[in-house]
Design an enzyme around this catalytic site. Sequence first.
Site, PDB file in Angstrom:
ATOM      1  N   GLU A  55       0.821  -1.205   0.000  1.00  0.00           N
ATOM      2  CA  GLU A  55       0.000   0.000   0.000  1.00  0.00           C
ATOM      3  C   GLU A  55       0.861   1.264   0.000  1.00  0.00           C
ATOM      4  OE1 GLU A  55      -1.849  -2.667   3.259  1.00  0.00           O
ATOM      5  OE2 GLU A  55      -0.009  -2.629   2.056  1.00  0.00           O
ATOM      6  N   CYS A  78      -2.694  -3.713   7.258  1.00  0.00           N
ATOM      7  CA  CYS A  78      -2.327  -3.899   8.666  1.00  0.00           C
ATOM      8  C   CYS A  78      -2.783  -2.693   9.485  1.00  0.00           C
ATOM      9  CB  CYS A  78      -0.823  -4.116   8.803  1.00  0.00           C
ATOM     10  SG  CYS A  78       0.196  -2.744   8.217  1.00  0.00           S
ATOM     11  N   SER A 171      21.727 -42.167  -5.412  1.00  0.00           N
ATOM     12  CA  SER A 171      20.463 -41.562  -5.850  1.00  0.00           C
ATOM     13  C   SER A 171      20.645 -40.481  -6.907  1.00  0.00           C
ATOM     14  CB  SER A 171      19.729 -40.945  -4.651  1.00  0.00           C
ATOM     15  OG  SER A 171      20.510 -39.912  -4.065  1.00  0.00           O
ATOM     16  N   THR A 199      20.150 -38.314   5.649  1.00  0.00           N
ATOM     17  CA  THR A 199      20.469 -37.691   4.369  1.00  0.00           C
ATOM     18  C   THR A 199      21.766 -36.896   4.461  1.00  0.00           C
ATOM     19  OG1 THR A 199      18.139 -37.567   3.765  1.00  0.00           O
ATOM     20  CG2 THR A 199      19.629 -36.085   2.620  1.00  0.00           C
ATOM     21  N   ASP A 203      24.559 -38.040   1.907  1.00  0.00           N
ATOM     22  CA  ASP A 203      24.701 -37.211   0.706  1.00  0.00           C
ATOM     23  C   ASP A 203      25.431 -35.890   0.928  1.00  0.00           C
ATOM     24  OD1 ASP A 203      23.216 -39.163  -0.576  1.00  0.00           O
ATOM     25  OD2 ASP A 203      21.315 -38.109  -0.320  1.00  0.00           O
ATOM     26  N   SER A 229      18.323 -36.549  16.096  1.00  0.00           N
ATOM     27  CA  SER A 229      17.989 -36.867  17.488  1.00  0.00           C
ATOM     28  C   SER A 229      19.222 -37.150  18.348  1.00  0.00           C
ATOM     29  CB  SER A 229      17.019 -38.055  17.540  1.00  0.00           C
ATOM     30  OG  SER A 229      17.599 -39.198  16.948  1.00  0.00           O
ATOM     31  N   GLU A 297      13.023 -32.212   2.347  1.00  0.00           N
ATOM     32  CA  GLU A 297      13.769 -33.011   1.379  1.00  0.00           C
ATOM     33  C   GLU A 297      14.572 -34.027   2.182  1.00  0.00           C
ATOM     34  OE1 GLU A 297      15.828 -31.054  -1.781  1.00  0.00           O
ATOM     35  OE2 GLU A 297      14.635 -29.229  -1.594  1.00  0.00           O
ATOM     36  N   LEU A 302      12.283 -40.125   7.847  1.00  0.00           N
ATOM     37  CA  LEU A 302      11.711 -38.852   8.303  1.00  0.00           C
ATOM     38  C   LEU A 302      10.438 -38.545   7.529  1.00  0.00           C
ATOM     39  CD1 LEU A 302      11.774 -36.338  10.033  1.00  0.00           C
ATOM     40  CD2 LEU A 302      13.363 -35.293   8.391  1.00  0.00           C
TER      41      LEU A 302
END
Length: 365
Positions: A55, A78, A171, A199, A203, A229, A297, A302
């Site tokens: 705006e 807002c 992959s 991953t 990778d 974890s 990804e 997961l």
Amino acid sequence: MFSSTDYGYMAQALRLAEKGLYSTSPNPRVGCVLVRSDQVVGSGWHERSGEPHAEINALAEAGAAARGATAYLTLEPCSHHGRTPPCADALIKAGIARLVTAMQDPNPLVSGRGCALLQNAGIEVQTGLMGAEAKALNIGFITRMTHGRPWVRMKIAASLDGKTALNNGVSQWITSEAARRDGHRFRARSCAVMTGIGTVLADDPQLTVRHMETYRENVRQPLRVVVDSRLEIPVDASLLRGDGELIFTTTAGEGKILALHDMGARVIVLPDENNGVDLAAMMQRLADFEINELLVEAGCKLNGSLILAGLVDELVVYLAPYLIGDMARGMLKLPELSDLAQKRALKIHDLRTIGPDIRIISRFS
């Protein structure tokens, strides 16, 4: 209620809002068009957080011509002081005669208040024009404001028989370069990209936006997030070369945490749930970091855990025209079903070819 002319100007405002697809995070993407005597006198879009809203940019272009104009705005103005002053006050001060908005702001600090301020100032206000298009543009912002977590989009590249890697872990690359470029567009629009420690170890991904020439002009990269974890991430991992990465763990290993903090990463320790990070709590924390759209990804473990937890909104699957075989790795680690009635239903949202591959966008119904 709305004329064909109204639709035309709102469509123009939505096109302006879309220009902020890769840059406005964590703010919503918003466009504004000011029209007086059937002429556009000002237009603008919100470009970056902390900079003027749509705006304000439109009013600056219009100047005195804004008085008596109709403002076509993709999101309610807002009404509170955030990173910038209230836009509702600016519209009133400019003397507009009418406001047409696509949708109400889902932010509880604003919702309904911006429109009410203009109505109380004697300005005609109409809401709901092309609301579905406006919501689609800000699906992550809406989800964060209404559900307290990001919109979670999971991207998977697989063969036609649903395999993401050989049994030995190789992959690269199952899908085509065209599909990879398309995938980077989803990275670019995301506030954060998430992967799992498996991953990272297999990778060593960068998780940065590449393969987009126009995006290189914009320095914003999505925040990189790792679910780890046991805090196994190597300190020389490629994705730690940025600044402010988030690592969610259940292990309060003080020495490793301090080393990661010294590198600029942020380690967040969450409760252990079923021998892993509490994923629901993690999503709430990501909302605290103002993450609107999260792109996952990751590997099958997961991926499966997030789906089982009901935390995935959308799947973006690229299928390459190859067959890899039963022994290769699958897309999702999910428990075996004993009855087809237990299947998880999705709705196809978009289906098209990207180069030689098929891209399927589906959402959980």
